[in-house]
Design a protein around this motif. Structure first.
Motif, PDB file in Angstrom:
ATOM      1  N   TYR A  92      16.303  45.434  19.538  1.00  0.00           N
ATOM      2  CA  TYR A  92      14.998  45.671  18.917  1.00  0.00           C
ATOM      3  C   TYR A  92      14.820  44.836  17.650  1.00  0.00           C
ATOM      4  O   TYR A  92      13.709  44.495  17.273  1.00  0.00           O
ATOM      5  N   GLN A  93      15.921  44.472  17.016  1.00  0.00           N
ATOM      6  CA  GLN A  93      15.866  43.595  15.844  1.00  0.00           C
ATOM      7  C   GLN A  93      15.713  42.130  16.244  1.00  0.00           C
ATOM      8  O   GLN A  93      15.607  41.259  15.396  1.00  0.00           O
ATOM      9  N   GLY A  94      15.722  41.844  17.541  1.00  0.00           N
ATOM     10  CA  GLY A  94      15.546  40.476  18.028  1.00  0.00           C
ATOM     11  C   GLY A  94      16.831  39.726  18.268  1.00  0.00           C
ATOM     12  O   GLY A  94      16.817  38.551  18.607  1.00  0.00           O
ATOM     13  N   LYS A  95      17.966  40.382  18.106  1.00  0.00           N
ATOM     14  CA  LYS A  95      19.263  39.740  18.335  1.00  0.00           C
ATOM     15  C   LYS A  95      19.568  39.748  19.830  1.00  0.00           C
ATOM     16  O   LYS A  95      18.917  40.433  20.605  1.00  0.00           O
ATOM     17  N   SER A  96      20.572  38.988  20.232  1.00  0.00           N
ATOM     18  CA  SER A  96      20.989  38.934  21.630  1.00  0.00           C
ATOM     19  C   SER A  96      22.469  39.290  21.749  1.00  0.00           C
ATOM     20  O   SER A  96      23.326  38.416  21.885  1.00  0.00           O
ATOM     21  N   PRO A  97      22.796  40.586  21.724  1.00  0.00           N
ATOM     22  CA  PRO A  97      24.205  40.967  21.857  1.00  0.00           C
ATOM     23  C   PRO A  97      24.706  40.691  23.270  1.00  0.00           C
ATOM     24  O   PRO A  97      23.951  40.756  24.235  1.00  0.00           O
ATOM     25  N   GLN A  98      25.980  40.364  23.371  1.00  0.00           N
ATOM     26  CA  GLN A  98      26.590  40.079  24.671  1.00  0.00           C
ATOM     27  C   GLN A  98      27.776  41.013  24.865  1.00  0.00           C
ATOM     28  O   GLN A  98      28.731  40.975  24.110  1.00  0.00           O
ATOM     29  N   VAL A  99      27.698  41.831  25.909  1.00  0.00           N
ATOM     30  CA  VAL A  99      28.814  42.706  26.260  1.00  0.00           C
ATOM     31  C   VAL A  99      29.842  41.815  26.955  1.00  0.00           C
ATOM     32  O   VAL A  99      29.517  41.138  27.927  1.00  0.00           O
ATOM     33  N   PRO A 100      31.085  41.779  26.476  1.00  0.00           N
ATOM     34  CA  PRO A 100      32.067  40.778  26.909  1.00  0.00           C
ATOM     35  C   PRO A 100      32.194  40.539  28.411  1.00  0.00           C
ATOM     36  O   PRO A 100      32.014  39.427  28.864  1.00  0.00           O
TER      37      PRO A 100
END
Length: 113
Positions: A92-100
């Motif tokens: 929601y903050q615009g980041k792109s987290p990647q689950v390993p």
């Protein structure tokens, strides 16, 4: 003295959400995967790579939490759900987290390459 303008480094343009609605759909993909998957059928979101990537990643993580909950008698589901909330806030903050492990698998489903 004037300094010359700084040019951005050459390379791929980072992906990001197209709108605030895209962020909400990606957030739903993490918190409640079926709603996110249904949203992928809608015109505004089905062509957005960023949204597809996060909805598929959220759905895969949701499935992992479901399987882990059987093994750990529900404790794993709580831990996975807390992780999903953390990822949803980041999205929601615009980041792109990647689950390993999951990111590599869903990258092909989302056609993010």
């Amino acid at each position: 003295m004037d300094q010359p303008p700084v040019t951005p480094p050459a390379g791929p343009v980072p992906m990001g959400p197209a709108s605030d609605n895209s962020k909400v759909v990606a957030l739903l993909g993490y918190i409640f995967a079926p709603l996110g998957l249904i949203a992928l059928a809608l015109d505004p979101y089905k062509d957005e790579v960023w949204v597809r990537l996060h909805v598929w990643q959220g759905a895969a993580l949701w499935l992992v939490g479901f399987v882990v909950s059987f093994i750990t008698f529900g404790l794993g589901w709580i831990l996975v759900f807390i992780y999903q909330i953390i990822l949803a806030v980041q999205v929601y903050q615009g980041k792109s987290p990647q689950v390993p492990v999951i990111y590599g698998m869903v990258k092909g489903l989302a056609k993010a390459e």
